[in-house]
Design an enzyme around this catalytic site. Structure first.
Site, PDB file in Angstrom:
ATOM      1  N   ASN A   1       2.385   1.360   4.388  1.00  0.00           N
ATOM      2  CA  ASN A   1       2.720   0.086   5.047  1.00  0.00           C
ATOM      3  C   ASN A   1       2.452   0.139   6.556  1.00  0.00           C
ATOM      4  O   ASN A   1       3.125  -0.522   7.342  1.00  0.00           O
ATOM      5  CB  ASN A   1       4.175  -0.337   4.763  1.00  0.00           C
ATOM      6  CG  ASN A   1       4.493  -1.790   5.139  1.00  0.00           C
ATOM      7  OD1 ASN A   1       5.632  -2.108   5.510  1.00  0.00           O
ATOM      8  ND2 ASN A   1       3.540  -2.677   5.061  1.00  0.00           N
TER       9      ASN A   1
ATOM     10  N   CYS B   1       0.871  -1.189   0.000  1.00  0.00           N
ATOM     11  CA  CYS B   1       0.000   0.000   0.000  1.00  0.00           C
ATOM     12  C   CYS B   1       0.903   1.234   0.000  1.00  0.00           C
ATOM     13  O   CYS B   1       2.077   1.135  -0.361  1.00  0.00           O
ATOM     14  CB  CYS B   1      -0.955  -0.016   1.201  1.00  0.00           C
ATOM     15  SG  CYS B   1      -0.130   0.042   2.811  1.00  0.00           S
TER      16      CYS B   1
ATOM     17  N   ASP C   1      -8.025   3.912   1.383  1.00  0.00           N
ATOM     18  CA  ASP C   1      -7.063   4.302   2.415  1.00  0.00           C
ATOM     19  C   ASP C   1      -7.827   4.773   3.669  1.00  0.00           C
ATOM     20  O   ASP C   1      -8.590   5.728   3.597  1.00  0.00           O
ATOM     21  CB  ASP C   1      -6.222   5.451   1.842  1.00  0.00           C
ATOM     22  CG  ASP C   1      -5.119   5.897   2.776  1.00  0.00           C
ATOM     23  OD1 ASP C   1      -5.134   5.501   3.952  1.00  0.00           O
ATOM     24  OD2 ASP C   1      -4.242   6.645   2.309  1.00  0.00           O
TER      25      ASP C   1
ATOM     26  N   CYS D   1      -1.235   0.664   7.495  1.00  0.00           N
ATOM     27  CA  CYS D   1      -2.673   0.365   7.655  1.00  0.00           C
ATOM     28  C   CYS D   1      -3.086  -0.840   6.805  1.00  0.00           C
ATOM     29  O   CYS D   1      -3.303  -1.937   7.321  1.00  0.00           O
ATOM     30  CB  CYS D   1      -3.538   1.568   7.289  1.00  0.00           C
ATOM     31  SG  CYS D   1      -3.279   3.006   8.345  1.00  0.00           S
ATOM     32  N   ARG D   2      -3.202  -0.647   5.493  1.00  0.00           N
ATOM     33  CA  ARG D   2      -3.804  -1.699   4.662  1.00  0.00           C
ATOM     34  C   ARG D   2      -2.892  -2.896   4.441  1.00  0.00           C
ATOM     35  O   ARG D   2      -3.323  -4.040   4.626  1.00  0.00           O
ATOM     36  CB  ARG D   2      -4.226  -1.110   3.306  1.00  0.00           C
ATOM     37  CG  ARG D   2      -5.371  -0.142   3.416  1.00  0.00           C
ATOM     38  CD  ARG D   2      -5.543   0.673   2.158  1.00  0.00           C
ATOM     39  NE  ARG D   2      -4.418   1.581   1.953  1.00  0.00           N
ATOM     40  CZ  ARG D   2      -4.228   2.320   0.878  1.00  0.00           C
ATOM     41  NH1 ARG D   2      -5.076   2.235  -0.120  1.00  0.00           N
ATOM     42  NH2 ARG D   2      -3.192   3.133   0.796  1.00  0.00           N
ATOM     43  N   SER D   3      -1.643  -2.662   4.009  1.00  0.00           N
ATOM     44  CA  SER D   3      -0.824  -3.829   3.639  1.00  0.00           C
ATOM     45  C   SER D   3      -0.400  -4.688   4.840  1.00  0.00           C
ATOM     46  O   SER D   3      -0.329  -5.911   4.688  1.00  0.00           O
ATOM     47  CB  SER D   3       0.374  -3.439   2.765  1.00  0.00           C
ATOM     48  OG  SER D   3       1.232  -2.542   3.401  1.00  0.00           O
TER      49      SER D   3
HETATM   50  P1  4NP Z   1      -1.686   2.806   4.253  1.00  0.00           P
HETATM   51  O1  4NP Z   1      -2.303   4.146   4.866  1.00  0.00           O
HETATM   52  O2  4NP Z   1      -1.188   3.163   2.869  1.00  0.00           O
HETATM   53  O3  4NP Z   1      -2.848   1.869   4.208  1.00  0.00           O
HETATM   54  O4  4NP Z   1      -0.579   2.355   5.191  1.00  0.00           O
HETATM   55  C1  4NP Z   1      -1.591   5.337   4.961  1.00  0.00           C
HETATM   56  C2  4NP Z   1      -0.748   5.536   6.025  1.00  0.00           C
HETATM   57  C3  4NP Z   1      -0.064   6.747   6.144  1.00  0.00           C
HETATM   58  C4  4NP Z   1      -0.234   7.728   5.198  1.00  0.00           C
HETATM   59  C5  4NP Z   1      -1.085   7.517   4.125  1.00  0.00           C
HETATM   60  C6  4NP Z   1      -1.765   6.317   4.006  1.00  0.00           C
HETATM   61  N1  4NP Z   1       0.427   8.968   5.339  1.00  0.00           N
HETATM   62  O5  4NP Z   1       0.197   9.892   4.530  1.00  0.00           O
HETATM   63  O6  4NP Z   1       1.248   9.118   6.257  1.00  0.00           O
END
Ligand code: 4NP
Length: 167
Positions: free
Chosen positions: A14, A11, A134, A16-18
């Site tokens: 790294n 994602c 997201d 939340c989703r992945s």
């Molecule tokens: P992820 O979510 O891609 O599912 O891990 C996010 C985590 C952090 C950020 C964006 C999306 N960020 O902008 O810090």
């Protein structure tokens, strides 16, 4: 034991989703006894070495998944040599991963690149070809949705892995 089939869930951050996808996919692979090794990474380097977001950990824990040992890392060109399958959580991730794969081909040569790239939802009968949204800037329902989609899409992938490993 044969070399496992290697899958990398990717994602943006790294955190939340992945990491959720990693643990959920591993759970269903273990439950179905398929020989798959799972890891995760982010296209960004926003949170190097950070544990998954506290909300992701909390909602996952309620369904029996423990994310606490995971640490974020950025995807690297060598991943395209190591992993058989790279799973993008959304379409932006997919595009970014493909651009990186072209760089890996340039650096190492096409014959060294083993990865196929697909969406996490590629074979999912309920969320087919949909992004996993997201959840970072949203509320609880975003995190529950990540878990719902990861559980659904992971089961669809495990059915494919099981079919391929029985051939
Ligand atoms: P992820 O979510 O891609 O599912 O891990 C996010 C985590 C952090 C950020 C964006 C999306 N960020 O902008 O810090």
């Amino acid at each position: 034991m044969k070399t496992p089939y290697k899958v990398l869930c990717v994602c943006l951050g790294n955190i939340c989703r992945s990491p959720t996808a990693e643990v959920v996919l591993r759970h269903y692979c273990d439950a179905q006894n398929v020989n798959v090794w799972v890891d995760s990474a982010g296209t960004s380097n926003y949170h190097p070495n950070k544990a998954p977001d506290a909300r992701s950990q909390q909602y996952a824990e309620k369904r029996g998944y423990n994310l606490s040992d995971l640490r974020a890392r950025q995807i690297k060109l060598e991943d395209f040599i190591e992993f058989d399958l790279i799973l993008a959580m959304d379409h932006d991730n997919f595009t970014d991963i493909q651009a990186l794969m072209r760089k890996a081909v340039k650096r190492y040569g096409a014959s060294y690149i083993r990865s196929k790239v697909a969406l996490m939802s590629e074979h999912d009968p309920y969320y087919k070809h949909q992004a996993i949204p997201d959840p970072y800037y949203g509320g609880a329902d975003g995190f529950e949705r990540v878990l719902n989609q990861c559980e659904s899409s992971a089961q669809a992938w495990v059915a494919i892995f099981k079919r391929d490993q029985s051939e």
